[in-house]
Motif scaffolding. Structure first.
Motif, PDB file in Angstrom:
ATOM      1  N   ASP A 163      11.623   4.738   1.527  1.00  0.00           N
ATOM      2  CA  ASP A 163      10.355   5.454   1.722  1.00  0.00           C
ATOM      3  C   ASP A 163      10.592   6.792   2.437  1.00  0.00           C
ATOM      4  O   ASP A 163      10.050   7.825   2.028  1.00  0.00           O
ATOM      5  CB  ASP A 163       9.390   4.595   2.550  1.00  0.00           C
ATOM      6  N   GLU A 192       3.787  -1.367  -3.020  1.00  0.00           N
ATOM      7  CA  GLU A 192       3.222  -0.268  -2.211  1.00  0.00           C
ATOM      8  C   GLU A 192       4.172   0.937  -2.154  1.00  0.00           C
ATOM      9  O   GLU A 192       3.743   2.079  -2.232  1.00  0.00           O
ATOM     10  CB  GLU A 192       2.921  -0.772  -0.795  1.00  0.00           C
ATOM     11  N   LEU A 193       5.451   0.649  -2.024  1.00  0.00           N
ATOM     12  CA  LEU A 193       6.423   1.753  -1.996  1.00  0.00           C
ATOM     13  C   LEU A 193       6.460   2.464  -3.351  1.00  0.00           C
ATOM     14  O   LEU A 193       6.552   3.695  -3.422  1.00  0.00           O
ATOM     15  CB  LEU A 193       7.813   1.228  -1.607  1.00  0.00           C
ATOM     16  N   ASP A 196       3.683   4.815  -3.457  1.00  0.00           N
ATOM     17  CA  ASP A 196       3.952   6.000  -2.615  1.00  0.00           C
ATOM     18  C   ASP A 196       4.928   6.951  -3.301  1.00  0.00           C
ATOM     19  O   ASP A 196       4.792   8.172  -3.232  1.00  0.00           O
ATOM     20  CB  ASP A 196       4.484   5.562  -1.247  1.00  0.00           C
ATOM     21  N   GLN A 199       3.220   8.971  -5.915  1.00  0.00           N
ATOM     22  CA  GLN A 199       2.483  10.096  -5.328  1.00  0.00           C
ATOM     23  C   GLN A 199       3.426  11.302  -5.129  1.00  0.00           C
ATOM     24  O   GLN A 199       3.064  12.442  -5.417  1.00  0.00           O
ATOM     25  CB  GLN A 199       1.898   9.649  -3.978  1.00  0.00           C
ATOM     26  N   VAL A 200       4.640  11.012  -4.661  1.00  0.00           N
ATOM     27  CA  VAL A 200       5.631  12.088  -4.468  1.00  0.00           C
ATOM     28  C   VAL A 200       6.013  12.686  -5.824  1.00  0.00           C
ATOM     29  O   VAL A 200       6.079  13.913  -5.981  1.00  0.00           O
ATOM     30  CB  VAL A 200       6.885  11.561  -3.725  1.00  0.00           C
TER      31      VAL A 200
ATOM     32  N   LYS B  10       3.172   3.851   7.157  1.00  0.00           N
ATOM     33  CA  LYS B  10       2.914   2.870   6.104  1.00  0.00           C
ATOM     34  C   LYS B  10       4.064   1.904   5.840  1.00  0.00           C
ATOM     35  O   LYS B  10       3.840   0.725   5.602  1.00  0.00           O
ATOM     36  CB  LYS B  10       2.612   3.600   4.787  1.00  0.00           C
ATOM     37  N   TYR B  14       4.382  -2.508   4.656  1.00  0.00           N
ATOM     38  CA  TYR B  14       4.514  -2.954   3.270  1.00  0.00           C
ATOM     39  C   TYR B  14       4.569  -4.475   3.217  1.00  0.00           C
ATOM     40  O   TYR B  14       5.234  -5.105   4.045  1.00  0.00           O
ATOM     41  CB  TYR B  14       5.810  -2.424   2.637  1.00  0.00           C
ATOM     42  N   ARG B 130      -1.808   7.620   2.350  1.00  0.00           N
ATOM     43  CA  ARG B 130      -0.906   8.680   2.819  1.00  0.00           C
ATOM     44  C   ARG B 130      -1.343  10.018   2.246  1.00  0.00           C
ATOM     45  O   ARG B 130      -1.619  10.126   1.047  1.00  0.00           O
ATOM     46  CB  ARG B 130       0.525   8.372   2.372  1.00  0.00           C
ATOM     47  N   LEU B 132       0.431  13.560   1.754  1.00  0.00           N
ATOM     48  CA  LEU B 132       1.749  14.173   1.863  1.00  0.00           C
ATOM     49  C   LEU B 132       1.673  15.505   2.612  1.00  0.00           C
ATOM     50  O   LEU B 132       0.616  16.142   2.656  1.00  0.00           O
ATOM     51  CB  LEU B 132       2.355  14.384   0.470  1.00  0.00           C
TER      52      LEU B 132
END
Lengths: 213, 173
Positions: A163, A192-193, A196, A199-200, B10, B14, B130, B132
């Motif tokens: 992450d 969940e990771l 994330d 999103q990146v 976060k 997890y 989140r 960024l």
């Protein structure tokens, strides 16, 4: 007087420097696994003394001393960081120390961190903080090396380190990381990771579109 | 009923997060590091249930930092506090946005058991999100330019990053 462990670390960091500076060697090594490639060409990455000889480059005493210094100082900094609590957006002694070491050693610090993060076990909270710092470091000359390390850490066994690598790549905002993120997303087991990372990825793809238009 | 916002990291929250020794229904202890109390109190912000003030709160909290970073937070219904007997006290916040400061509160009279109950609520019921750092930067720049954020209260490092990016409303016209 440095002990065996420090000497090993010093020589290992030196190897990273040599590999970095020799395009013939580095271009033959897949970005995915430097260690495996070293074994393939008959070099044991642990002692490393032979590797330096094989590189055909002479290592100056002053270079070794600098490498030993940065290695020792980085380890001391990491040791002190064991007691720290980290919060996003808030300075701490670890990142202040890293910034100070970077001013003095520049690439030497990046090489040392690369070695420690890829080949040594570091507390995952500290490793995560280092990766976040590497991502936001404003230094174009070391961008390539930092990008490499962050991309590599997407494959780390720790979800928190993966992450942090992904967050670091978001800070770097370099579209080069897109295929590495895509691969990491495909392989990611933690839902969940994975979200994330997506999103990146969306941010980096938007950056690429922005640059190409 | 409003939502409670608490800043977290976060990755510590997890589920099934790849910690080999951790059972599927266990929360790793490091997550409690996001719930460090001071005087047995914990700072939170109140988000309306339509999320209309969410960006403003996140922007103000990010503008209170030493540098621009991604911003992770947990959001959960205030009702959950009543279920675990945690009291909420309205107090003034300490961000560079006066309006946001009025949405601040403290969870008070916390015991170790209540902190663990709160951690369980965040882990099992909270929405974790989140922003960024790139988006945070845009939000803070916009908020400073529009004077929603008091520029004079920014920390030096943040001010140096923000200032070159600000286009004054006059210049825009």
């Amino acid at each position: 007087m440095p002990n065996i462990d420090q000497i090993t670390t010093t020589l290992s960091a030196k190897l990273v420097l040599i590999l970095d500076s020799d395009p013939e060697i580095i271009s033959s090594i897949p970005i995915s696994d430097v260690k495996e490639e070293l074994f393939e060409i008959g070099i044991d990455p642990q002692p490393l003394v032979g590797a330096i000889g094989l590189s055909g480059q002479s290592v100056k005493d002053s270079d070794l001393q600098t490498t030993a210094d940065v290695s020792w100082e980085t380890k001391e900094l990491l040791r002190a960081a064991n007691e720290e609590v980290f919060e996003d957006g808030v300075d701490n002694e670890l990142t202040k120390g890293l910034a100070s070491l970077f001013e003095r050693y520049n690439d030497g610090l990046i090489n040392e961190l690369t070695y420690l993060l890829l080949y040594k076990e570091i507390n995952e909270e500290i490793a995560s903080e280092i990766l976040r710092w590497l991502g936001r470091l404003d230094d174009p000359s070391s961008q390539h090396d930092r990008l490499f390390l962050l991309e590599e850490c997407l494959r780390n066994s720790s979800t928190r380190i993966r992450d942090a690598a992904s967050v670091g790549l978001a800070s770097l905002d370099d579209a080069h990381a897109i295929p590495f993120l895509q691969q990491a997303i495909q392989q990611e087991q933690c839902v969940e990771l994975r979200e994330d990372m997506e999103q990146v990825l969306a941010q980096l793809e938007a950056t690429r579109r922005c640059h190409s238009s | 009923m409003p939502l409670i916002l608490r800043k977290i990291r976060k990755a510590k929250w997890y589920k099934g997060g790849g910690v080999p020794w951790l059972a599927e229904n266990d929360l790793q202890a490091d997550a409690l590091g996001d719930l460090l109390t001071k005087g047995n109190r914990l700072s939170i912000y109140l988000v309306d249930d339509e999320y209309t003030n969410l960006e403003q709160i996140v922007t103000a909290l990010a503008a209170n930092c030493d540098y621009i970073s991604d911003f992770d937070f947990a959001l959960f219904n205030e009702e959950a506090l009543q279920n675990i007997n945690i009291k909420l006290e309205s107090t003034e916040g300490d961000t560079p946005d006066a309006t946001v400061n009025s949405w601040h509160g403290d969870l008070v009279e916390l015991t170790a058991d209540k902190v663990i109950a709160l951690a369980t609520v965040i882990w099992t019921r909270a929405e974790k999100r989140r922003f960024l750092s790139k988006r945070i930067l845009e939000l803070v720049v916009k908020a400073v330019a529009s004077q929603q954020i008091d520029r004079a209260r920014l920390k030096k490092g943040l001010m140096e990053k923000i200032d070159p990016l600000i286009i004054s409303p006059e210049a825009e016209q």
